[in-house]
Design a protein around this motif. Structure first.
Motif, short mmCIF file in Angstrom:
data_model
loop_
_atom_site.label_atom_id
_atom_site.label_comp_id
_atom_site.label_asym_id
_atom_site.label_seq_id
_atom_site.Cartn_x
_atom_site.Cartn_y
_atom_site.Cartn_z
N PHE A 119 70.39 21.45 -80.36
CA PHE A 119 70.90 20.79 -79.15
C PHE A 119 70.07 21.18 -77.93
O PHE A 119 69.69 20.33 -77.12
CB PHE A 119 72.37 21.16 -78.92
N TYR A 120 69.79 22.46 -77.81
CA TYR A 120 69.05 22.97 -76.64
C TYR A 120 67.67 22.32 -76.54
O TYR A 120 67.27 21.80 -75.50
CB TYR A 120 68.95 24.48 -76.76
N HIS A 121 66.91 22.33 -77.65
CA HIS A 121 65.58 21.74 -77.65
C HIS A 121 65.63 20.23 -77.45
O HIS A 121 64.77 19.66 -76.78
CB HIS A 121 64.87 22.06 -78.97
N SER A 122 66.64 19.60 -78.02
CA SER A 122 66.77 18.15 -77.89
C SER A 122 66.99 17.75 -76.44
O SER A 122 66.40 16.77 -75.95
CB SER A 122 67.93 17.64 -78.75
N PHE A 123 67.82 18.51 -75.75
CA PHE A 123 68.09 18.19 -74.35
C PHE A 123 66.85 18.40 -73.48
O PHE A 123 66.58 17.60 -72.57
CB PHE A 123 69.25 19.04 -73.83
N ILE A 124 66.09 19.47 -73.76
CA ILE A 124 64.85 19.69 -73.02
C ILE A 124 63.87 18.54 -73.27
O ILE A 124 63.28 17.98 -72.34
CB ILE A 124 64.20 21.03 -73.43
N PHE A 125 63.70 18.17 -74.52
CA PHE A 125 62.79 17.09 -74.91
C PHE A 125 63.23 15.77 -74.28
O PHE A 125 62.41 14.99 -73.79
CB PHE A 125 62.78 16.98 -76.44
N TYR A 147 61.25 12.07 -71.71
CA TYR A 147 61.80 10.72 -71.57
C TYR A 147 62.56 10.50 -70.26
O TYR A 147 63.09 9.42 -70.03
CB TYR A 147 62.72 10.41 -72.77
N ASP A 148 62.60 11.54 -69.43
CA ASP A 148 63.23 11.43 -68.10
C ASP A 148 64.67 10.92 -68.15
O ASP A 148 65.10 10.14 -67.30
CB ASP A 148 62.40 10.52 -67.18
N ILE A 149 65.41 11.36 -69.15
CA ILE A 149 66.81 10.99 -69.29
C ILE A 149 67.65 12.06 -68.59
O ILE A 149 67.63 13.23 -68.99
CB ILE A 149 67.22 10.86 -70.77
N GLN A 150 68.36 11.68 -67.56
CA GLN A 150 69.07 12.64 -66.72
C GLN A 150 70.11 13.44 -67.50
O GLN A 150 70.32 14.62 -67.26
CB GLN A 150 69.75 11.91 -65.55
N PHE A 151 70.77 12.79 -68.48
CA PHE A 151 71.78 13.50 -69.27
C PHE A 151 71.18 14.73 -69.95
O PHE A 151 71.85 15.77 -70.08
CB PHE A 151 72.38 12.57 -70.33
N GLY A 152 69.90 14.63 -70.38
CA GLY A 152 69.25 15.76 -71.02
C GLY A 152 69.16 16.96 -70.11
O GLY A 152 69.40 18.09 -70.52
N TYR A 153 68.84 16.71 -68.84
CA TYR A 153 68.75 17.81 -67.87
C TYR A 153 70.13 18.42 -67.61
O TYR A 153 70.28 19.64 -67.54
CB TYR A 153 68.15 17.31 -66.56
N ASP A 154 71.15 17.56 -67.46
CA ASP A 154 72.50 18.05 -67.22
C ASP A 154 73.00 18.91 -68.38
O ASP A 154 73.59 19.98 -68.17
CB ASP A 154 73.45 16.87 -67.00
N ALA A 155 72.74 18.46 -69.60
CA ALA A 155 73.17 19.21 -70.78
C ALA A 155 72.37 20.51 -70.92
O ALA A 155 72.92 21.55 -71.30
CB ALA A 155 73.02 18.35 -72.03
N TYR A 156 71.09 20.44 -70.60
CA TYR A 156 70.23 21.63 -70.67
C TYR A 156 70.72 22.71 -69.71
O TYR A 156 70.84 23.89 -70.09
CB TYR A 156 68.79 21.23 -70.35
#
Length: 259
Positions: A24-30, A35-44
């Motif tokens: 999960f951690y690596h996926s959110f960073i990636f 891909y500049d997906i904001q949800f990834g940054y929030d989850a990270y």
């Protein structure tokens, strides 16, 4: 865990949980970095405070398992091959494909390859230390070097500390032990200091584990899913980023069609 009379399912399940957290951690960073997906940054940022916990737990479990392995030398060499392959892909291949900041000069696989090979070389003299003394020494080392990265300080508490001179950062090849030059960058970074002491702690805790001194509840399977992840953690770790990449490419394609 080949030397144990019974497979310790609890170790597999804890390791499986840690692998799941890392995925999960690596996926959110990636997701955010590439891909500049904001949800990834929030989850990270949500996961960031607990990242050291599950990373250290995984390293600790790996240290325990070193006491249950037929050959730490073979394990270390196998990991070294995959670590070097991942270094090559992240440093040479991915940037040519348009990915940003993917370079891994000393990641978790490099760390495990190095620390397991070091332990294979030093296992006999380290084993002469009684495991309780070894646990105490390991805990002290973890505490003393807790601020090693990035401050390069060794100390008991507050002002009772010693710090390496900043000039040592000019030596570019010391990054494996946590001494980073000002220009050093690695997308994944696990230096031997201080994480090697967490591994060392696991090797001494592994002595009574190897001798089947755990409670009976540690042996039966409690979660088939986590048990599966733990038993296959290496393959899953290698495979998860390509799978995440494919899923994110599919997501981007679908969103492009909808948009």
């Amino acid at each position: 865990m080949a030397n144990s009379k019974k497979r310790i399912a609890l170790l597999d399940e804890i390791r499986g949980f840690c692998v799941l957290c890392m995925i999960f951690y690596h996926s959110f960073i990636f997701m955010y970095d590439q891909y500049d997906i904001q949800f990834g940054y929030d989850a990270y940022t949500f996961f960031l405070p607990v990242q050291p916990f599950f990373s250290c737990m995984f390293i600790f479990i790996c240290g325990i398992c070193s006491k249950l392995s037929h050959s730490n030398l073979k394990r270390g060499l196998k990991l070294l091959i995959f670590a070097l392959a991942l270094n090559f892909i992240s440093i040479i291949v991915l940037p040519k494909l348009g990915f940003r900041d993917t370079e891994i000069w000393w990641g978790v696989l490099d760390f495990f390859a190095a620390v397991i090979l070091l332990y294979a070389a030093l296992e006999k003299p380290l084993s002469r230390i009684h495991y309780i003394i070894g646990i105490i020494i390991s805990v002290i080392l973890i505490w003393l070097f807790r601020d090693w990265v990035p401050s390069l300080s060794i100390g008991i508490y507050g002002d009772i500390a010693w710090q390496l001179p900043e000039k040592v950062r000019e030596i570019n090849w010391l990054f494996p032990i946590g001494i980073m030059s000002k220009d050093f960058y690695s997308a994944d970074y696990f230096p031997l200091i201080p994480y090697g002491f967490v591994y060392l702690l696991g090797t001494y805790v592994g002595v009574p584990v190897r001798d089947d001194k755990l409670p009976s509840g540690a042996y039966p399977v409690h979660s088939k899913f986590l048990n599966f992840l733990g038993k296959n953690c290496f393959i899953i770790y290698i495979a998860h980023l390509p799978i995440v990449f494919i899923l994110l490419e599919l997501y981007t394609w679908i969103m492009g069609k909808i948009g």
